[in-house]
Motif scaffolding. Structure first.
Motif: not given
Length: 73
Positions: A18, A42, A45
């Motif tokens: 990240l 993710p 993210l």
């Protein structure tokens, strides 16, 4: 001139992937793109990108589980 960058974060421990993505896209101009090669979904993210003016597209990866293209809206 637009940039096309690739960042492979496979094998990195959180939060390094990240952090690396945010560092890379921090100075993005319109037209710049990042191809993220990653082996997980993710979700944090995605929220950060959505909340900060970035678009993204996720597809199955050719060498990883996912490839995510990120660009400024």
């Amino acid at each position: 001139m637009a940039r096309d960058l690739t960042l492979d974060v496979r094998g990195m421990e959180p939060p390094e992937p990240l952090e690396r993505v945010l560092e890379t896209i921090g100075d993005f101009a319109p037209g710049d793109r990042l191809k993220l090669i990653i082996d997980c979904e993710p979700r944090p993210l995605y929220r950060i990108l959505d909340n900060n003016g970035y678009a993204h597209e996720t597809v199955p990866g050719t060498v990883s589980q996912r490839e995510i293209t990120i660009w400024r809206k």
